[in-house]
Design an enzyme around this catalytic site. Structure first.
Site, PDB file in Angstrom:
ATOM      1  N   HIS A 246      98.239 118.965  -0.714  1.00  0.00           N
ATOM      2  CA  HIS A 246      99.116 118.742  -1.960  1.00  0.00           C
ATOM      3  C   HIS A 246     100.828 118.578  -1.545  1.00  0.00           C
ATOM      4  O   HIS A 246     101.628 117.919  -2.234  1.00  0.00           O
ATOM      5  CB  HIS A 246      98.940 119.630  -3.124  1.00  0.00           C
ATOM      6  CG  HIS A 246      97.503 119.527  -3.607  1.00  0.00           C
ATOM      7  ND1 HIS A 246      96.987 118.513  -4.182  1.00  0.00           N
ATOM      8  CD2 HIS A 246      96.579 120.631  -3.869  1.00  0.00           C
ATOM      9  CE1 HIS A 246      95.909 118.520  -4.611  1.00  0.00           C
ATOM     10  NE2 HIS A 246      95.388 120.006  -4.480  1.00  0.00           N
TER      11      HIS A 246
ATOM     12  N   HIS B  21      93.926 122.522   2.289  1.00  0.00           N
ATOM     13  CA  HIS B  21      93.689 121.702   1.171  1.00  0.00           C
ATOM     14  C   HIS B  21      95.231 121.662   0.209  1.00  0.00           C
ATOM     15  O   HIS B  21      95.689 120.635  -0.118  1.00  0.00           O
ATOM     16  CB  HIS B  21      92.890 122.294   0.195  1.00  0.00           C
ATOM     17  CG  HIS B  21      92.717 121.772  -1.158  1.00  0.00           C
ATOM     18  ND1 HIS B  21      91.759 121.103  -1.706  1.00  0.00           N
ATOM     19  CD2 HIS B  21      93.584 121.914  -2.553  1.00  0.00           C
ATOM     20  CE1 HIS B  21      91.739 120.740  -2.725  1.00  0.00           C
ATOM     21  NE2 HIS B  21      93.071 121.318  -3.472  1.00  0.00           N
ATOM     22  N   GLU B  22      95.844 122.726   0.199  1.00  0.00           N
ATOM     23  CA  GLU B  22      97.203 122.950  -0.334  1.00  0.00           C
ATOM     24  C   GLU B  22      98.276 122.054   0.456  1.00  0.00           C
ATOM     25  O   GLU B  22      99.035 121.573  -0.352  1.00  0.00           O
ATOM     26  CB  GLU B  22      97.562 124.302  -0.613  1.00  0.00           C
ATOM     27  CG  GLU B  22      96.681 125.179  -1.619  1.00  0.00           C
ATOM     28  CD  GLU B  22      96.195 124.544  -2.680  1.00  0.00           C
ATOM     29  OE1 GLU B  22      97.131 123.854  -3.327  1.00  0.00           O
ATOM     30  OE2 GLU B  22      95.152 124.824  -3.249  1.00  0.00           O
TER      31      GLU B  22
END
Length: 437
Positions: free
Chosen positions: A26, A22-23
């Protein structure tokens, strides 16, 4: 116990990987758009391990309940660039502290690499990247589940009664003189898969039960699949004393726990769950159903939390389809892995299903348009795009970036609320866990 621990560890590692990816969702677009990222962290609290590579510190923190990347210049400066002005009042102080922290993160020479200076569409891509990674993982895992393990279908006939006995009967075996059950009389057999009844497609046992109970005495056209061949049968349910069911197909009881009965149609067949591998075209509809289910839980979250509190502090049982904390999810995974009544393939599929559902939940939850969630930043960027587009259309001065720092009091309130809900769910998952078996 070993199987229980293994199940918990698999989900913990899977959750950590999901958070990490998920990170990365980003991190990668942020770096592609030349935003300076100073930290990439999995977890919160004290740092357990870290290593700096280039300008970014990569690490793991002690509390594995999330993660973050730290980008410089998340918020624009105040009016006229005055970020150090004195502020009075707690909430004004929160806003000013957020602005000051954002400004202080911008090192000399990196002014043009601040996040808030990105074009609106680039900011949306950066913030959407994290949830998108969870969606991709969810689709892949559901793909393995649907096309590999198969999905349990309960529209299979598991048993066929030879006779019809009322629900209040003291015996459960047939004797001479008992009326033959309609299902046996019509030729239904164990292993038949009910495809439709009177032209209505049947996808679950509840579908068939409702039709049968509502049509006593009416000849019903059954289409079943038997050994790969479609078979047409005519079944006429008989009126019989049956247990009363609620809308979810569960038996209704009175205050003393005694089962209530009603007069309803009866055929005399019981269900069986069989894993059926689906085509790849079934994966996205399955993911869509999961997204719809998670969204429904979120939309009804206040009532769900009240029900959880009542169960945790009272005699009620937890809703197996209600919200759970990481503790509850880990416990469920352990119970699935250790369930001796399940075949190995069912246990493995259960763990994969839990991880798939977790990623879909992370995808939906992070899109809630409230800070500090990703959806809050996306909503802010969209609002800025609308304001600037409107100003350009009517040839007005550019209103500049939206100052999301002004929402810090609301952000604090959301964070406190999320913390309180997490604490309640963890407590409920310890004292009144969801019962699977």
């Amino acid at each position: 116990m070993l199987a229980f621990v293994i199940g918990v560890l698999i989900v913990v590692v899977g959750l950590a990987l999901s958070i990490g990816l998920h990170e990365i969702g980003h991190l990668v677009p942020a770096k592609l758009f030349n935003v300076k990222v100073v930290q990439y962290m999995i977890g919160f609290g004290p740092t357990v391990w870290s290593r700096k590579k280039g300008e970014t510190e990569y690490g793991i923190k002690a509390i594995p309940l999330g993660g973050y990347i730290s980008m410089i210049g998340m918020f624009p400066p105040g009016k006229d660039g005055e970020t150090k002005a004195a502020s009075t009042g707690f909430f004004r102080g929160l806003v000013q502290d957020a602005r000051d922290s954002s400004t202080d993160s911008i090192t000399p020479g990196d002014e043009d690499r601040a996040f808030y200076k990105l074009a609106v569409w680039k900011r949306i891509i950066v913030m959407l990247g994290g949830p998108f990674m969870n969606l991709v993982l969810g689709v892949l895992l559901f793909g393995v589940l649907v096309t590999g393990f198969g999905i349990p279908r309960d529209n299979f006939v598991g048993s066929v009664s030879e006779c019809a006995l009322p629900a209040s009967s003291a015996r459960d075996t047939c004797e001479p003189g008992d009326p033959q059950a309609p299902g046996s009389l019509a030729g239904l057999k164990p292993g038949d898969r009910i495809l439709s009844i009177d032209g209505t497609p049947i996808t679950s046992w509840n579908d068939s039960t409702q039709i049968i109970r509502d049509h006593p005495g009416d000849p019903l056209a059954f289409v079943v699949e038997r050994d790969g061949t479609s078979v047409d049968l005519t079944v006429t349910p008989m009126l019989s004393e049956r247990p009363a069911l609620d809308e979810n197909g569960r038996v209704v009881t009175d205050a003393s726990g005694k089962e209530l009965t009603v007069e309803a149609g009866f055929v005399g067949i019981g269900p069986a769950a069989v894993r059926v591998q689906g085509p790849i075209t079934e994966v996205l509809p399955t993911v869509g159903q999961q997204i719809q289910g998670v969204a429904g839980v979120i939309l009804n979250l206040p009532q769900r939390m009240i029900d959880t509190a009542n169960a945790a502090f009272g005699p009620g049982e937890r809703d197996p389809n209600g919200p759970m904390s990481v503790v509850g999810v880990g416990r469920v995974a352990g119970e699935v892995a250790a369930a001796e009544q399940l075949e190995f393939v069912d246990r493995a599929a259960g763990i994969v299903g839990i991880l798939a559902s977790l990623n879909i939940a992370l995808f939906v939850f992070n899109l809630i348009p409230l800070l500090p969630l990703d959806g809050g930043h996306i909503a802010g960027a969209l609002w800025e795009g609308i304001r600037r587009g409107w100003a350009k259309l009517f040839k007005r001065p550019d209103p500049g970036p939206v100052d999301l720092a002004k929402l810090m009091p609301l952000t604090l309130g959301v964070a406190i609320l999320l913390g309180a809900m997490s604490a309640l769910l963890i407590y409920a998952d310890i004292v009144k866990p969801v019962a699977l078996f």
